[in-house]
Scaffold this active site. Sequence first.
Site, PDB file in Angstrom:
ATOM      1  N   ASN A 119      22.751  49.731  62.823  1.00  0.00           N
ATOM      2  CA  ASN A 119      23.145  50.722  61.883  1.00  0.00           C
ATOM      3  C   ASN A 119      24.536  50.901  60.750  1.00  0.00           C
ATOM      4  O   ASN A 119      24.201  50.581  59.463  1.00  0.00           O
ATOM      5  CB  ASN A 119      24.084  51.313  62.918  1.00  0.00           C
ATOM      6  CG  ASN A 119      23.922  52.976  62.042  1.00  0.00           C
ATOM      7  OD1 ASN A 119      23.816  53.952  61.070  1.00  0.00           O
ATOM      8  ND2 ASN A 119      25.859  53.279  62.199  1.00  0.00           N
ATOM      9  N   ARG A 177      24.052  60.724  59.584  1.00  0.00           N
ATOM     10  CA  ARG A 177      22.786  59.741  59.509  1.00  0.00           C
ATOM     11  C   ARG A 177      23.384  59.440  58.453  1.00  0.00           C
ATOM     12  O   ARG A 177      22.971  57.568  57.892  1.00  0.00           O
ATOM     13  CB  ARG A 177      21.101  60.080  59.758  1.00  0.00           C
ATOM     14  CG  ARG A 177      21.351  60.032  61.314  1.00  0.00           C
ATOM     15  CD  ARG A 177      19.737  60.946  61.111  1.00  0.00           C
ATOM     16  NE  ARG A 177      19.114  61.059  62.843  1.00  0.00           N
ATOM     17  CZ  ARG A 177      18.232  62.218  62.901  1.00  0.00           C
ATOM     18  NH1 ARG A 177      17.987  62.856  62.239  1.00  0.00           N
ATOM     19  NH2 ARG A 177      18.230  62.336  63.977  1.00  0.00           N
ATOM     20  N   ASP A 186      28.042  51.821  56.639  1.00  0.00           N
ATOM     21  CA  ASP A 186      25.950  51.957  56.856  1.00  0.00           C
ATOM     22  C   ASP A 186      25.419  51.703  55.282  1.00  0.00           C
ATOM     23  O   ASP A 186      25.444  51.927  54.755  1.00  0.00           O
ATOM     24  CB  ASP A 186      27.008  53.108  56.530  1.00  0.00           C
ATOM     25  CG  ASP A 186      25.350  54.597  57.570  1.00  0.00           C
ATOM     26  OD1 ASP A 186      25.669  54.463  58.679  1.00  0.00           O
ATOM     27  OD2 ASP A 186      24.496  55.042  57.041  1.00  0.00           O
ATOM     28  N   ARG A 214      19.355  46.859  73.249  1.00  0.00           N
ATOM     29  CA  ARG A 214      19.833  48.153  73.341  1.00  0.00           C
ATOM     30  C   ARG A 214      19.952  48.536  71.511  1.00  0.00           C
ATOM     31  O   ARG A 214      20.550  47.709  71.003  1.00  0.00           O
ATOM     32  CB  ARG A 214      20.812  48.270  74.390  1.00  0.00           C
ATOM     33  CG  ARG A 214      21.789  49.445  74.135  1.00  0.00           C
ATOM     34  CD  ARG A 214      23.147  49.275  74.319  1.00  0.00           C
ATOM     35  NE  ARG A 214      24.418  50.423  74.050  1.00  0.00           N
ATOM     36  CZ  ARG A 214      24.998  50.947  72.766  1.00  0.00           C
ATOM     37  NH1 ARG A 214      25.342  49.349  72.403  1.00  0.00           N
ATOM     38  NH2 ARG A 214      25.555  51.499  73.029  1.00  0.00           N
ATOM     39  N   ASP A 216      22.314  49.843  69.450  1.00  0.00           N
ATOM     40  CA  ASP A 216      23.920  50.693  69.361  1.00  0.00           C
ATOM     41  C   ASP A 216      23.760  51.422  67.901  1.00  0.00           C
ATOM     42  O   ASP A 216      22.969  51.956  67.255  1.00  0.00           O
ATOM     43  CB  ASP A 216      24.899  49.714  68.497  1.00  0.00           C
ATOM     44  CG  ASP A 216      25.971  50.829  68.987  1.00  0.00           C
ATOM     45  OD1 ASP A 216      26.563  50.776  69.727  1.00  0.00           O
ATOM     46  OD2 ASP A 216      26.775  50.246  67.359  1.00  0.00           O
ATOM     47  N   HIS A 220      23.062  57.484  64.720  1.00  0.00           N
ATOM     48  CA  HIS A 220      23.349  57.969  63.407  1.00  0.00           C
ATOM     49  C   HIS A 220      21.935  57.544  62.674  1.00  0.00           C
ATOM     50  O   HIS A 220      22.929  57.167  61.068  1.00  0.00           O
ATOM     51  CB  HIS A 220      24.548  56.717  63.692  1.00  0.00           C
ATOM     52  CG  HIS A 220      25.502  57.672  63.935  1.00  0.00           C
ATOM     53  ND1 HIS A 220      26.336  58.461  63.413  1.00  0.00           N
ATOM     54  CD2 HIS A 220      26.166  57.285  65.435  1.00  0.00           C
ATOM     55  CE1 HIS A 220      26.955  59.066  64.372  1.00  0.00           C
ATOM     56  NE2 HIS A 220      27.369  58.158  65.508  1.00  0.00           N
ATOM     57  N   GLU A 252      20.988  54.178  71.848  1.00  0.00           N
ATOM     58  CA  GLU A 252      22.209  55.031  72.442  1.00  0.00           C
ATOM     59  C   GLU A 252      22.322  56.497  71.545  1.00  0.00           C
ATOM     60  O   GLU A 252      22.792  56.452  70.323  1.00  0.00           O
ATOM     61  CB  GLU A 252      23.438  53.695  71.721  1.00  0.00           C
ATOM     62  CG  GLU A 252      24.628  55.128  72.591  1.00  0.00           C
ATOM     63  CD  GLU A 252      26.189  54.670  71.229  1.00  0.00           C
ATOM     64  OE1 GLU A 252      27.161  54.836  71.984  1.00  0.00           O
ATOM     65  OE2 GLU A 252      25.578  53.862  70.620  1.00  0.00           O
ATOM     66  N   ASN A 317      29.792  53.437  81.135  1.00  0.00           N
ATOM     67  CA  ASN A 317      29.095  52.127  80.394  1.00  0.00           C
ATOM     68  C   ASN A 317      30.648  52.143  79.174  1.00  0.00           C
ATOM     69  O   ASN A 317      31.522  52.946  79.917  1.00  0.00           O
ATOM     70  CB  ASN A 317      28.118  52.399  79.242  1.00  0.00           C
ATOM     71  CG  ASN A 317      28.513  53.486  78.023  1.00  0.00           C
ATOM     72  OD1 ASN A 317      29.661  54.238  78.318  1.00  0.00           O
ATOM     73  ND2 ASN A 317      28.299  53.663  76.774  1.00  0.00           N
ATOM     74  N   ARG A 356      21.034  50.831  84.750  1.00  0.00           N
ATOM     75  CA  ARG A 356      21.820  49.550  84.148  1.00  0.00           C
ATOM     76  C   ARG A 356      23.109  49.997  84.921  1.00  0.00           C
ATOM     77  O   ARG A 356      23.885  50.729  85.182  1.00  0.00           O
ATOM     78  CB  ARG A 356      21.764  50.091  82.917  1.00  0.00           C
ATOM     79  CG  ARG A 356      22.915  48.534  82.574  1.00  0.00           C
ATOM     80  CD  ARG A 356      22.846  48.837  80.650  1.00  0.00           C
ATOM     81  NE  ARG A 356      24.189  50.355  80.997  1.00  0.00           N
ATOM     82  CZ  ARG A 356      23.524  51.064  79.576  1.00  0.00           C
ATOM     83  NH1 ARG A 356      23.254  49.953  78.909  1.00  0.00           N
ATOM     84  NH2 ARG A 356      24.466  51.792  78.719  1.00  0.00           N
TER      85      ARG A 356
END
Length: 364
Positions: A119, A177, A186, A214, A216, A220, A252, A317, A356
């Site tokens: 991201n 976002r 970003d 995964r 992350d 966003h 996520e 987590n 997990r």
Amino acid sequence: CRTNMKFLLVFAVLGLCQAQYNPNTLPGRTSIVHLFEWRWADIANECERYLGPNGFGGVQVSPPNENIVITSPDRPWWERYQPVSYKLCTRSGNEQEFKDMVTRCNNVGVYIYVDAVINHMCSTSGGAGTHSTCGSYFNAENRDFSAVPYSGWDFNDGKCKTSNGEIHNYGDPYEVRDCRLVSLLDLALEKEYVRGKIADFLNNLISIGVAGFRIDAAKHMWPGDMKEILNRLQNLNTEWFPNGSRAFIYQEVIDLGGEAISSSEYFGIGRVTEFKYGAKLGNVIRKWNGEKMCYLKSWGEGWSFMPSDRALVFVDNHDNQRGHGAGGASILTFFDARLYKMGVGFMLAHPYGFTRVMSSFRWP
């Protein structure tokens, strides 16, 4: 014959569409473990010594690509989530050590899932220099990440509508976002060049032998941008996986209900982290808010969780065990050893979602 061919084609397409929800674990292996901040050499040993013989399906590893080196505070865990390039060298080890880990773990049936930070790059306050885990030069203020390379054209600075480029209103999905998450630069994922660089990074990891990712900070990123990138991924390495196997994707997305951005927006891409799971299980195990174990008869969708075949579940987590992210004080951690074991045992025994387990380290 034509009818049969049509059916075969339909089934093949359906299989491909479902592939990203499949963790690719060996038969009978139904859980992975997050070896948070472990070194690659130690993970390789753990796969051979303990995880393989005891039926673990895989390992989620910390981000493997070059990150900024932060010295104040002294080398915090979250520096791993501030990339500088896509070179494979961190304090967990170098590229050769990473490849060796993947090979050794795969050879004993324990597959590797990479925590992929796509991201953003490092913080706006990252400065300029070679204070990075591979020694690559970067200049955060000028948006110069020459080891990728990225420049000012590759970020969302002009797209964000807030006064300082930061997220202020989490009730606005455009702001969440298009603006910077806690000052992290970003990336403009709608740009073809950026998509290509990220896809190349992930495909390199696939060629090495990883089984999935995964994603992350998926909340966003626009789902459409993520799809465009992930659709470019090649099939998994046939040295360890059946021909045509696809990378397992879990994203996520923190959604405790009533959010401007819903987990369901990401179901078409892969599985999603179900943060309500750990928060509500903590309440039950702690007997808070009048909750009782007998209420767990309807655990899962009956508790307004996402569909089981879209869920990646966990008791805690690396974020929320430290008070970040979602769940608050109800989250069970190893500080509550007896209750934590109860929660993890229940999770592993119950059929909801893909599970997990957490392997972390002590914190203040």
